[in-house]
Design a protein around this motif. Sequence first.
Motif, PDB file in Angstrom:
ATOM      1  N   SER A   1      34.047 -28.376   0.978  1.00  0.00           N
ATOM      2  CA  SER A   1      33.000 -28.532  -0.032  1.00  0.00           C
ATOM      3  C   SER A   1      31.830 -27.619   0.318  1.00  0.00           C
ATOM      4  N   LEU A   2      31.677 -26.572  -0.475  1.00  0.00           N
ATOM      5  CA  LEU A   2      30.589 -25.618  -0.278  1.00  0.00           C
ATOM      6  C   LEU A   2      29.376 -26.108  -1.064  1.00  0.00           C
ATOM      7  N   ARG A   3      28.256 -26.282  -0.363  1.00  0.00           N
ATOM      8  CA  ARG A   3      27.067 -26.865  -0.989  1.00  0.00           C
ATOM      9  C   ARG A   3      25.901 -25.895  -0.793  1.00  0.00           C
ATOM     10  N   GLY A   4      25.327 -25.458  -1.921  1.00  0.00           N
ATOM     11  CA  GLY A   4      24.234 -24.510  -1.765  1.00  0.00           C
ATOM     12  C   GLY A   4      23.480 -24.240  -3.045  1.00  0.00           C
TER      13      GLY A   4
ATOM     14  N   ILE B   1      26.983 -18.935   0.447  1.00  0.00           N
ATOM     15  CA  ILE B   1      28.111 -19.687  -0.106  1.00  0.00           C
ATOM     16  C   ILE B   1      29.364 -18.823  -0.086  1.00  0.00           C
ATOM     17  N   PHE B   2      29.200 -17.556  -0.421  1.00  0.00           N
ATOM     18  CA  PHE B   2      30.357 -16.669  -0.445  1.00  0.00           C
ATOM     19  C   PHE B   2      30.767 -16.242   0.963  1.00  0.00           C
ATOM     20  N   ASP B   3      29.843 -16.296   1.926  1.00  0.00           N
ATOM     21  CA  ASP B   3      30.224 -16.106   3.332  1.00  0.00           C
ATOM     22  C   ASP B   3      31.119 -17.260   3.780  1.00  0.00           C
ATOM     23  N   PHE B   4      30.740 -18.475   3.402  1.00  0.00           N
ATOM     24  CA  PHE B   4      31.577 -19.634   3.712  1.00  0.00           C
ATOM     25  C   PHE B   4      32.943 -19.519   3.023  1.00  0.00           C
ATOM     26  N   LEU B   5      32.917 -19.108   1.767  1.00  0.00           N
ATOM     27  CA  LEU B   5      34.165 -18.959   1.022  1.00  0.00           C
ATOM     28  C   LEU B   5      35.084 -17.959   1.702  1.00  0.00           C
TER      29      LEU B   5
ATOM     30  N   VAL C   1      41.541 -26.989  -0.037  1.00  0.00           N
ATOM     31  CA  VAL C   1      41.148 -27.040  -1.436  1.00  0.00           C
ATOM     32  C   VAL C   1      39.637 -26.878  -1.463  1.00  0.00           C
ATOM     33  N   ILE C   2      39.176 -25.763  -2.033  1.00  0.00           N
ATOM     34  CA  ILE C   2      37.770 -25.374  -1.932  1.00  0.00           C
ATOM     35  C   ILE C   2      37.031 -25.759  -3.207  1.00  0.00           C
ATOM     36  N   SER C   3      35.912 -26.479  -3.034  1.00  0.00           N
ATOM     37  CA  SER C   3      35.078 -26.853  -4.175  1.00  0.00           C
ATOM     38  C   SER C   3      33.637 -26.442  -3.889  1.00  0.00           C
ATOM     39  N   ARG C   4      32.818 -26.512  -4.918  1.00  0.00           N
ATOM     40  CA  ARG C   4      31.419 -26.121  -4.752  1.00  0.00           C
ATOM     41  C   ARG C   4      30.511 -27.121  -5.437  1.00  0.00           C
TER      42      ARG C   4
END
Length: 660
Positions: free
Chosen positions: A594-597, A604-608, A619-622
């Motif tokens: 879970s990307l939170r920003g 966020i895209f560094d985390f992605l 499973v990647i969500s934001r």
Amino acid sequence: MHHAIRKNLLAHEVSPYLLQHQFNPVDWYPWGAQAFTKAQQENKPILLSIGYSACHWCHVMAHESFENEEVAEIMNQNFVNIKVDREERPDLDSYYQNALSLLGRSGGWPLTMFLNTEGKPFWGGTYFPPHRKYNLPGFKEVLTTISDSYKKNNHSIINTANQIDHIIKNEKIQSEAGQAMSLDSLNAISDKLLSYMDPRYGGIAGAPKFPSPNLLAFFWRSYERTQSRKYKDAFLLAMSQMSKGGIYDHIGGGFSRYSTDQFWLVPHFEKMLYDNAQLIELLTLAWKETQDPLYLLRVEETIRWIERDMKLPEGGFASSLDADSEGHEGLYYVWYEVEIDNLLGDDAEYFKKSYDVTSTGNWEGKNILNLSNFRGNYGDERLARCRQILLEERNTRTPPHKDDKVLADWNGLMIYGLVQASLAFDKPEWLQLARNAFSFIVENMVANGSIYHSWREGKINPVSFLSDYASLSRAALSLYQATFNEEYLRYAEDWTNVINTKYKAEDGGYNFLQKDVNEISSSLKELNDDPIPSGNSLALEVMVKLKVLTETNNYDEDIENQIQYFSSLMKGQPMMLATMLNAYELYHRYITVSLRGHPGDIRIFDFLNVASKVPSLCVISRREIVNEESNVVLCKNFTCSDPLVAPNELDEKLRKMIFD
């Protein structure tokens, strides 16, 4: 005085394969009511021929028999003749391949089946020569025998056809005691499948040798699950040998459909979109693990080939390239030594030593380029310059025929592969290529809530398959996870709803066709990977991801029913259900990232980027947050991590979770 060239009814079709036969003297009909009405009115048996545009032996039989006036006369007098493109109608191909198997004969293409007036099969084969040879009866002999038998033994033939049809339509998955699937079964299945692999050259042992990307993906998952090197080694050996072998086009990029030998040297030269889509994904995984420049080069070259030769001006991807050019298999791809000498000059000897080029050749006196014995630098600029010279020369040759129809499910596979590669290699142009293809399909192949399977030159073939919805839903979710554009998520939700309302079979699983379609293949299910992932397997993967991304229980019952229906088959016949096994493991072991920003925060895209390096179980969500620092939270087995604020923290924690 010039006479107009006579055309048959295939002249009105969309498929390039069918159009190739429009000038045959055979009175071909497309599949449909017109042909069956004629057969019933005239009480003639039906001759059904199924093939595809890139099929070498389909072309051989067409040239030998279907272009022959004498053979055509026998066919026209005694049969109603139907031609089908297996890529347009995989349901029909599956039904009649099953029938041929029940008749005790091996399947393949061209598929030649004889049917009663209702379309039920009573005899068949594959390729037949015009006269008896290869230990096969001659086609004229077959035609005469079948025609006579149909007239004299009609009652017996009808009984046989009814029995075969009944068996196919009533085939059930047999559940056996002790065969229920469990997570504990996966390791034993992995070892069982590993025993079929070639320990020296990679891939499934023996010949011919197919890439089998679904099986290789399963071995990669097995390595992630167990950290046992034997699975990783099996995966990487196959990827390395294919990448160096003749099955790969070292001049233009892209992989052929299969190797005729166990060494990956001599390909059957047709190139299929679906193989290359899945191999882009696997090469990306191989590079992530090893950082080997060979895999990066193969991804770059294959995508370059896709852009150059397979992308249509409208944005979708063509289906295949033929094996033949100028009537000869492989002619476009092979070289004589003297050609290399003349073109490369002082670099010729170096190139020939690197790419296994000799005066005698390695295939029918000519050379199939390969790096099987190369020990140098794969990124060698000198070799790259040589390859460019050869590519420019090759471009002056007559190219193989391109089947330029766009297939929804195959395009879904390519979109998915491009997204995975774009994230891993930080190539936004590859992501844009995927987005353009998706937009093309939505704009040209989706109408009134339906995805149509096939498009060519502005015309659609109005039939829809489970695999179209499942593959494109998976592609849409990959685009959503790469862009966080909610529109992609909505497409996946809507199409999955169609799967569950229109394709669900009463006895479990999902059918090829929608419930309201009346075809001989209507009750048929696509169970196995062959060689694209089965629609049933992709549907399970999509529903698991949607369950996580939507944080609802809406998909739970359908997921559980799907697993229960396929449970014994996964354990009993795992070779054919590798994608289903991967989806099953995803359901039980998924990790939510879970990307939170803040909106637009580059972190966020560094985390992605980090999360996409290990995508198998993620499973990647934001979620957008305003009042705290951008972070990422990992969840597995109902337990979540503290917020992580640095990409290196995410990498370390994620790898530990996956291998836990």
